[in-house]
Design a protein around this motif. Sequence first.
Motif, PDB file in Angstrom:
ATOM      1  N   ARG A 133      69.365  20.681  96.886  1.00  0.00           N
ATOM      2  CA  ARG A 133      68.745  20.670  95.378  1.00  0.00           C
ATOM      3  C   ARG A 133      69.704  20.062  94.292  1.00  0.00           C
ATOM      4  O   ARG A 133      70.918  20.299  94.660  1.00  0.00           O
TER       5      ARG A 133
ATOM      6  N   ARG B 104      66.020  20.681  84.555  1.00  0.00           N
ATOM      7  CA  ARG B 104      65.086  20.414  85.665  1.00  0.00           C
ATOM      8  C   ARG B 104      65.786  20.371  86.983  1.00  0.00           C
ATOM      9  O   ARG B 104      67.080  20.217  87.096  1.00  0.00           O
ATOM     10  N   VAL B 105      65.195  20.974  88.208  1.00  0.00           N
ATOM     11  CA  VAL B 105      65.507  20.738  89.508  1.00  0.00           C
ATOM     12  C   VAL B 105      64.761  20.118  90.523  1.00  0.00           C
ATOM     13  O   VAL B 105      63.535  20.116  90.263  1.00  0.00           O
ATOM     14  N   LYS B 106      65.279  19.476  91.428  1.00  0.00           N
ATOM     15  CA  LYS B 106      64.527  18.925  92.378  1.00  0.00           C
ATOM     16  C   LYS B 106      65.133  19.375  93.896  1.00  0.00           C
ATOM     17  O   LYS B 106      66.244  19.488  94.047  1.00  0.00           O
TER      18      LYS B 106
ATOM     19  N   GLU C  21      70.181   9.661  89.017  1.00  0.00           N
ATOM     20  CA  GLU C  21      69.439  10.681  89.273  1.00  0.00           C
ATOM     21  C   GLU C  21      68.774  10.952  87.856  1.00  0.00           C
ATOM     22  O   GLU C  21      67.687  11.168  87.656  1.00  0.00           O
ATOM     23  N   TYR C  22      69.690  10.770  86.762  1.00  0.00           N
ATOM     24  CA  TYR C  22      68.985  11.188  85.270  1.00  0.00           C
ATOM     25  C   TYR C  22      69.698  10.533  84.447  1.00  0.00           C
ATOM     26  O   TYR C  22      71.114  10.231  84.598  1.00  0.00           O
TER      27      TYR C  22
ATOM     28  N   TRP D 189      61.337  15.480  90.029  1.00  0.00           N
ATOM     29  CA  TRP D 189      61.904  16.573  89.187  1.00  0.00           C
ATOM     30  C   TRP D 189      60.979  17.664  88.991  1.00  0.00           C
ATOM     31  O   TRP D 189      59.293  17.504  88.758  1.00  0.00           O
TER      32      TRP D 189
ATOM     33  N   GLY E 207      70.142  19.943  90.166  1.00  0.00           N
ATOM     34  CA  GLY E 207      69.707  20.200  88.828  1.00  0.00           C
ATOM     35  C   GLY E 207      70.342  19.412  87.770  1.00  0.00           C
ATOM     36  O   GLY E 207      71.549  18.956  87.975  1.00  0.00           O
TER      37      GLY E 207
ATOM     38  N   GLU F 122      62.121  23.330  84.870  1.00  0.00           N
ATOM     39  CA  GLU F 122      62.408  24.928  85.292  1.00  0.00           C
ATOM     40  C   GLU F 122      62.226  25.736  83.935  1.00  0.00           C
ATOM     41  O   GLU F 122      61.625  26.997  83.941  1.00  0.00           O
TER      42      GLU F 122
END
Length: 295
Positions: free
Chosen positions: A261, A272-274, A248-249, A282, A263, A285
Amino acid sequence: MKRNALAAAAAALALAGLAGSSTAAGAAPGTVSGDGGNRIGTLRVDGVAHVKEGGLSAAWVKESGSIKQLTLSGNRIGVVTGDGVAWVKEGGLSASWVKEATDVKRIALSGSRIGVLKDNGEAYVKEGGLSATWVKESVKVKELELSGNRIGVVTGNGVAWVKEGGLSASWVKESDNVVDIALSGNRVGVLVGNGVAWVKEGGLSASWVREADDVIQLELAGNRVGVLKDNGEAYVKEGGLSATWVHEYDHAIQIALSGSRVGVLKGDGDARVKGGALNAAWVLEASDVTELALS
């Protein structure tokens, strides 16, 4: 995840150049994940808690200042202030706060339940309205989690216990050498001292499934499992416990899950949130964030 623990984790990752050891000693306790709500909360570097409701681009509402922990569940918001007072509000984002307890180390919310972990290691849970009576659950506790009709604790000697049903139900021993526990629905997850994350599904005596190594944070929400590795990489899987991980990141210091969701909080304070699929885009936020929470 408490704000000071998160800051410590961030500092540890920065000092290590995002290349940590294979132990979970730096794992941050507590949960920041939700159960499919549409609220996002942030705790900023100035100690102010903000919450938004609705889409990812909704407007922020300032909730309170001098905060050291923020948690969300359904239409409830819980905070612990710097002086150790726990407050909860129910309803809209501008509802009034109700004072719940003093000498609080952390607060947990799930449905109509509120839990507090006191500075002296005593864990209490209440069920019903915000002014319901507290029930003492355990002593010598270092971590408290709630999900539905389950309560989980990790005691000072590293033993994880979970009970299911009423507040006076019997405890079931889950695992030893535990630094963090996560609950969601009929799933129980533990992060043990060597950085290995385990999850079980079903009854409290179900078999454990080894999920990942080199983990410093474990989160559960619905049929998703999320881990943060000690090198700052965040992964999420969806479906069965043996599903494939999705990267994811990078350079993350916190991960949060809720419904569809995901985050992440970066070391530079960007949250950041998706929403939707695990490979969705993303949305930035907020900046200067020290804690991200999803409902």
